[in-house]
Each structure stands twice: as structure tokens, then as C-alpha cells.
Scaffold this active site. Structure first.
Site, short mmCIF file in Angstrom:
data_model
loop_
_atom_site.label_atom_id
_atom_site.label_comp_id
_atom_site.label_asym_id
_atom_site.label_seq_id
_atom_site.Cartn_x
_atom_site.Cartn_y
_atom_site.Cartn_z
CG HIS A 44 -1.98 -1.09 1.11
ND1 HIS A 44 -3.01 -1.22 2.01
CD2 HIS A 44 -2.17 -2.09 0.20
CE1 HIS A 44 -3.78 -2.24 1.67
NE2 HIS A 44 -3.28 -2.79 0.58
CD GLU A 84 -2.19 4.20 3.03
OE1 GLU A 84 -3.39 4.39 3.28
OE2 GLU A 84 -1.78 3.33 2.23
CB CYS A 93 -6.30 -1.27 4.96
SG CYS A 93 -4.50 -1.50 5.02
CB CYS A 99 -2.20 1.45 5.90
SG CYS A 99 -1.56 0.67 4.40
#
Length: 142
Positions: free
Chosen positions: A72, A74, A100, A103
């Protein structure tokens, strides 16, 4: 002359970062900053040396429709900052999509104090955890 706000500038930069994403399911961008100055950026995509995601035939997806290959945005930005010794303590992060849960945990541990996002995520556990950790969460207008 009217200037763009820092929030709008940074969220627009996150949208530009998302355009670099290599996941065919969803492109997400993240920009970490302190006092409006960019520290690290990230976008979602396969880890170094791994083939890019290809969901056209339904492959590389988990039972909930999430990608099994891409890291992801992040966490890519956090990993970049760690690799090059860039501290994220007391920073803000602007992301195109709400984080999510995984993250959110990384954002908390990185020392982020504020998160802004454009698009909500159907699973709200990440945003809820950020709130429990005392991180300011701002939903921006798309």
C-alpha cells in the site's frame, strides 16, 4: 491573489502520486509532510523485483477482493522514509483513500499526528483505530 491551502496542495500531490500506482485494481497515493513540507511519498504497487499486479482475470486477489501483491501507498512511503533515515514523527499524511487496518497501525507507529483522505474505504477499522490512537482524521471533499 488567492493561494491554494496546504491541505488541498498535499492531497492533489497524493492524487498525482496515485497515478504512479501499478496495481490494476486501485491506484492510491500518499504524501507525508511536516509544516506543509513533503518528507516522503508513496504509491501502491508490487514490491521491488516482483511482477506488477494483474487482476484482469481475477488473479492475485484475496477472498474479500483485496490485492495479494501490491504494497500500500502509506507503507511504501514509510518504508522509503525508514530506508533513507527520514523521520516521520509529528508528521501529517494525505492519502487518496482512507487507510486499511494494517496501514493505520504503521501510521500510528510512525508517529503521524494527522491524516487526511479523499475517498472512504468500505472497511472503517483503519480510520477507527487512528481515532483511538488520538490521530486527527479529516475526510476531505473529493
Amino acid at each position: 491573489m488567492e493561494r491554494i491551502s496546504r491541505d488541498n496542495m498535499l492531497i492533489q500531490m497524493a492524487e498525482v502520486m496515485a497515478q504512479r500506482g501499478t496495481c490494476s485494481r486501485l491506484q492510491v497515493g500518499a504524501v507525508f509532510s511536516r509544516e506543509g513540507r513533503i518528507i516522503a511519498t508513496g504509491y501502491n504497487g508490487a514490491p521491488r523485483g516482483i511482477d506488477h499486479c494483474d487482476h484482469q482475470a481475477g488473479g492475485d486477489l484475496d477472498d474479500t477482493g483485496g490485492c495479494l501483491v501490491a504494497e500500500h501507498a502509506e507503507r511504501n512511503a514509510i518504508a522509503f522514509a525508514a530506508r533513507y533515515g527520514l523521520g516521520l514523527d509529528r508528521s501529517e499524511v494525505h492519502v487518496t483513500h482512507a487507510p486499511c487496518l494494517a496501514c493505520a497501525r504503521s501510521i500510528i507507529n510512525a508517529g503521524v499526528v494527522r491524516l487526511s483522505f479523499l475517498h472512504p474505504y468500505r472497511i472503517t477499522a483503519g480510520v477507527e483505530l487512528l481515532g483511538k490512537a488520538g490521530i486527527e482524521v479529516v475526510a476531505m471533499d473529493a
